[in-house]
Design an enzyme around this catalytic site. Structure first.
Site, PDB file in Angstrom:
ATOM      1  N   HIS A  66     -27.143 -73.855  17.605  1.00  0.00           N
ATOM      2  CA  HIS A  66     -27.566 -73.058  18.776  1.00  0.00           C
ATOM      3  C   HIS A  66     -27.860 -73.988  19.932  1.00  0.00           C
ATOM      4  O   HIS A  66     -29.020 -74.214  20.282  1.00  0.00           O
ATOM      5  CB  HIS A  66     -28.818 -72.237  18.408  1.00  0.00           C
ATOM      6  CG  HIS A  66     -29.133 -71.149  19.392  1.00  0.00           C
ATOM      7  ND1 HIS A  66     -29.819 -71.374  20.566  1.00  0.00           N
ATOM      8  CD2 HIS A  66     -28.850 -69.834  19.369  1.00  0.00           C
ATOM      9  CE1 HIS A  66     -29.968 -70.231  21.222  1.00  0.00           C
ATOM     10  NE2 HIS A  66     -29.389 -69.278  20.528  1.00  0.00           N
ATOM     11  N   ILE A  72     -30.142 -75.290  22.740  1.00  0.00           N
ATOM     12  CA  ILE A  72     -31.089 -74.446  23.474  1.00  0.00           C
ATOM     13  C   ILE A  72     -31.988 -73.793  22.423  1.00  0.00           C
ATOM     14  O   ILE A  72     -31.485 -73.260  21.422  1.00  0.00           O
ATOM     15  CB  ILE A  72     -30.366 -73.349  24.288  1.00  0.00           C
ATOM     16  CG1 ILE A  72     -29.473 -73.989  25.362  1.00  0.00           C
ATOM     17  CG2 ILE A  72     -31.371 -72.391  24.922  1.00  0.00           C
ATOM     18  CD1 ILE A  72     -28.626 -72.983  26.134  1.00  0.00           C
ATOM     19  N   GLY A  75     -34.346 -67.809  21.267  1.00  0.00           N
ATOM     20  CA  GLY A  75     -35.430 -66.900  21.634  1.00  0.00           C
ATOM     21  C   GLY A  75     -36.308 -66.548  20.458  1.00  0.00           C
ATOM     22  O   GLY A  75     -37.529 -66.414  20.588  1.00  0.00           O
ATOM     23  N   VAL A  76     -35.700 -66.428  19.279  1.00  0.00           N
ATOM     24  CA  VAL A  76     -36.470 -66.061  18.099  1.00  0.00           C
ATOM     25  C   VAL A  76     -37.510 -67.134  17.760  1.00  0.00           C
ATOM     26  O   VAL A  76     -38.587 -66.828  17.240  1.00  0.00           O
ATOM     27  CB  VAL A  76     -35.517 -65.797  16.905  1.00  0.00           C
ATOM     28  CG1 VAL A  76     -34.826 -67.065  16.461  1.00  0.00           C
ATOM     29  CG2 VAL A  76     -36.240 -65.154  15.752  1.00  0.00           C
ATOM     30  N   GLU A  80     -41.426 -66.498  17.482  1.00  0.00           N
ATOM     31  CA  GLU A  80     -42.134 -66.989  16.298  1.00  0.00           C
ATOM     32  C   GLU A  80     -43.329 -67.852  16.706  1.00  0.00           C
ATOM     33  O   GLU A  80     -44.398 -67.778  16.087  1.00  0.00           O
ATOM     34  CB  GLU A  80     -41.150 -67.776  15.427  1.00  0.00           C
ATOM     35  CG  GLU A  80     -41.605 -68.047  14.026  1.00  0.00           C
ATOM     36  CD  GLU A  80     -41.906 -66.815  13.185  1.00  0.00           C
ATOM     37  OE1 GLU A  80     -41.274 -65.775  13.398  1.00  0.00           O
ATOM     38  OE2 GLU A  80     -42.798 -66.906  12.321  1.00  0.00           O
TER      39      GLU A  80
END
Lengths: 159, 86
Positions: A66, A72, A75-76, A80
């Site tokens: 990713h 980058i 988003g998860v 978290e």
């Protein structure tokens, strides 16, 4: 916090205590690398609010795909980080280690990419509580900018 | 004539929980959770936050919530009682 209308930050009853610095989150929550999303947490108001911190490095496993050659922080991972910070804020008020079980994620916006190496700060505040469920407004900040913000619901289950 | 508080609560429920039903179609006497509207505990938390924001009334615990969330009518009665005490 994300929306002013949700920020009627009241002092929710039942949980309180002195501010505390958590230098080693693994002593409070069961998360371990690579899913450990906070390096430390400053609990300003136990049960109510606090700030987590995490340094993301390009060679971390969850950045390998990713994206290849252009890391980058997903988003998860930011969600978290907010959830784990919130879990420690809640558990610290109870004085017991345990799990923050994520029950809902809403209204998240991702405003700027977090490109490692990056120091991310997670600011959380409890904005509602019913039974064992806690609604938390959270922000992930990087380089002075809001990278992500939104709301999570989690339960704090001491073990 | 319909109780305006009941209508206001139906609107709050639909808006807050993003339900795809017309507020008027909610049976004010039907249970909000389980059967009836079929809401869950996360919806309950969302309603607690919405009711506090809109009416300034806190539903402190699950015991109080059990009474308040029995139906829209029960919720209207609960809020009416709390407002009467202010």
């Amino acid at each position: 916090m994300p929306e002013p209308e949700e920020n009627a930050a009241h002092n929710l009853p039942g949980l309180e205590g002195e501010p505390v610095h958590i230098a080693n989150p693994v002593e409070w929550i069961p998360h371990r690398p690579p899913i450990l999303a906070v390096d430390s947490v400053d609990v300003s108001r136990p049960g109510q609010a606090g700030t987590g911190r995490r340094r993301f490095m390009p060679e971390e496993p969850w950045l390998a795909g990713h994206f290849p050659g252009r890391p980058i922080v997903p988003g998860v991972a930011l969600i978290e980080g907010i959830a784990q910070t919130a879990a420690i804020v809640l558990l610290s008020a109870l004085g017991k280690k345990g799990e923050g079980v994520l029950a809902d994620v809403s209204r998240f916006r991702f405003k700027s990419p977090v490109i490692p190496p990056a120091d991310v700060t997670f600011e959380v505040e409890v904005i509602g509580r019913f039974g064992n469920l806690h609604k938390v407004a959270g922000k992930a900040l990087c380089g002075g900018a809001v990278a992500a913000e939104g709301e999570v619901v989690l339960s704090a289950d001491p073990r | 004539m319909a109780d305006p508080l009941v209508a206001e609560l139906k609107n709050l429920i639909v808006t807050r929980l993003k339900l795809e039903v017309a507020p008027d179609s909610i049976d004010a006497a039907a249970p909000l959770f389980g059967e009836g509207l079929g809401l869950d505990s996360i919806d309950a938390l969302e309603l607690v936050v919405g009711i506090e924001k809109q009416f300034g009334i806190r539903i402190a615990d699950a015991e109080m919530g059990k009474k308040a969330f029995a139906s829209v009518n029960a919720l209207a009665e609960f809020i009416g009682e709390k407002q009467g005490r202010k």
